[in-house]
Design an enzyme around this catalytic site. Structure first.
Site, PDB file in Angstrom:
ATOM      1  N   GLU A   1       0.325  -4.729  -0.319  1.00 22.50           N
ATOM      2  CA  GLU A   1       0.344  -3.927  -1.715  1.00 22.50           C
ATOM      3  C   GLU A   1       1.098  -2.611  -1.544  1.00 22.50           C
ATOM      4  OE1 GLU A   1      -3.524  -3.823  -2.972  1.00 22.50           O
ATOM      5  OE2 GLU A   1      -4.009  -5.693  -2.130  1.00 22.50           O
TER       6      GLU A   1
ATOM      7  N   HIS B   1      -0.507  -4.767  -6.656  1.00 23.67           N
ATOM      8  CA  HIS B   1      -1.500  -5.796  -5.743  1.00 23.67           C
ATOM      9  C   HIS B   1      -0.955  -7.109  -5.612  1.00 23.67           C
ATOM     10  CE1 HIS B   1      -5.157  -7.357  -4.677  1.00 23.67           C
ATOM     11  NE2 HIS B   1      -5.995  -6.038  -4.821  1.00 23.67           N
TER      12      HIS B   1
END
Ligand code: TA6
Length: 301
Positions: A272, A169
């Protein structure tokens, strides 16, 4: 828990790698070579800083982030596993899974040329089994050079099949999110989490004009966060990743997050490498899966 001193004794490399007490006293691996500097917390195995010699800091880290057991660090590269966002069948479960809020084991640090590879690992434990009763081992390899190469390997150490979501992330540090473009998604279908996960299709580069939370589907394309303010492009080449998530909380989302400054949404853009929703990974007993992401920076005056 092994002390910072013992970890430094065992894994430190004089003049190149130190294990120190970082924010909140959490153990942190600090890499400093000719090519780059980087910081990796054992907490969540979270890379919180990556700065190649000729570039500015590549990752965003909130000035309001917490650094404490059980809480996620806001910024850097959180590891989401074994689910992404809320847990589909249990609203009380922690967002983004059970591994980003616990200390991982530092398993190795090695030099290769002017790069340094740091390896960490974690397995399910009593706290995790409460939410996810399947056995796993996750191994993470972080190669710090003039690029940042991440490899996350999930091993199904249980006796039955396992289906999991995962994401690296990455919070990219940008000059002004309103002036950033995310390239590499043109023509790709995505689910808009700000619009009931309605399926849409990306036209051209993504620009942030409001709170944005898109899950791009069935895409293995490289991503570029193009930043005219800092005059650079941050490229992510990914492998074994079928989805890409792009997120910016914008003003209203930032206000709702106690660990993000009200104006800090402008300095960040999440893009991400992931495997989520219909593209979750299925592993039989004893099988393993590795997702990789390589971040590099190019000037683009
Ligand atoms: O990556 C996008 C996202 O799933 C958003 O939905 C938002 O929740 C973000 O992650 C941050 O999640 P966190 O639990 O770290 O606040």
């Amino acid at each position: 828990m092994t002390s910072v001193g013992e970890l430094n004794e065992r894994f430190g490399i004089s003049g190149v790698v130190q294990i120190v007490a970082g924010q909140g006293g959490l153990a942190m691996v600090r890499v400093m070579t000719e090519a780059t500097t980087a910081e990796i917390y054992l907490h969540g195995a979270q890379v919180t800083s990556f700065k190649p010699a000729e570039a500015e800091e590549v990752l965003f880290l909130s000035t309001q982030s917490r650094f404490e057991d059980g809480k996620a660090i806001r910024g850097g590269i959180p590891i989401c596993f074994p689910w992404f966002r809320g847990k589909a069948d249990d609203a009380k479960a922690p967002a983004h899974g059970v591994v980003r809020t616990k200390e991982w084991e530092l398993t190795g640090i090695a030099r290769d040329g002017d790069a340094v590879t740091v390896t960490l690992a974690t397995e399910n434990d009593e706290a995790g089994r409460r939410w996810w009763p399947q056995e796993f081992r996750v191994e993470y390899r972080v190669r710090v050079g003039n690029e940042l190469a991440l490899a996350l390997t999930v091993v199904n150490t249980g006796g039955s099949g396992m289906r999991f979501e995962e994401a690296l992330h990455t919070y990219h540090r940008v000059g002004d999110a309103e002036r950033v473009r995310v390239a590499g998604l043109d023509g790709t279908a995505y689910l808009d989490n700000m619009d009931g996960n309605r399926e849409k299709r990306q036209t051209g580069d993504l620009k942030f004009t409001a709170q944005t939370d898109n899950a791009y589907l069935d895409t293995t394309e490289a991503l570029e966060v193009v930043d005219p303010v800092l005059g650079r492009r941050i490229r992510t080449e990914k492998r074994n990743s079928r989805t890409t998530v792009v997120w910016n909380p914008w003003r209203e989302g930032a206000k709702a997050l106690s660990d993000l400054g009200d104006d800090e949404w402008r300095q960040m853009a999440c893009a991400e490498a992931s495997n989520i929703m219909a593209y979750a990974v299925e592993l039989g007993a004893g099988e393993k899966h590795t997702v990789t992401a390589v971040l590099s920076v190019a000037n683009s005056q």
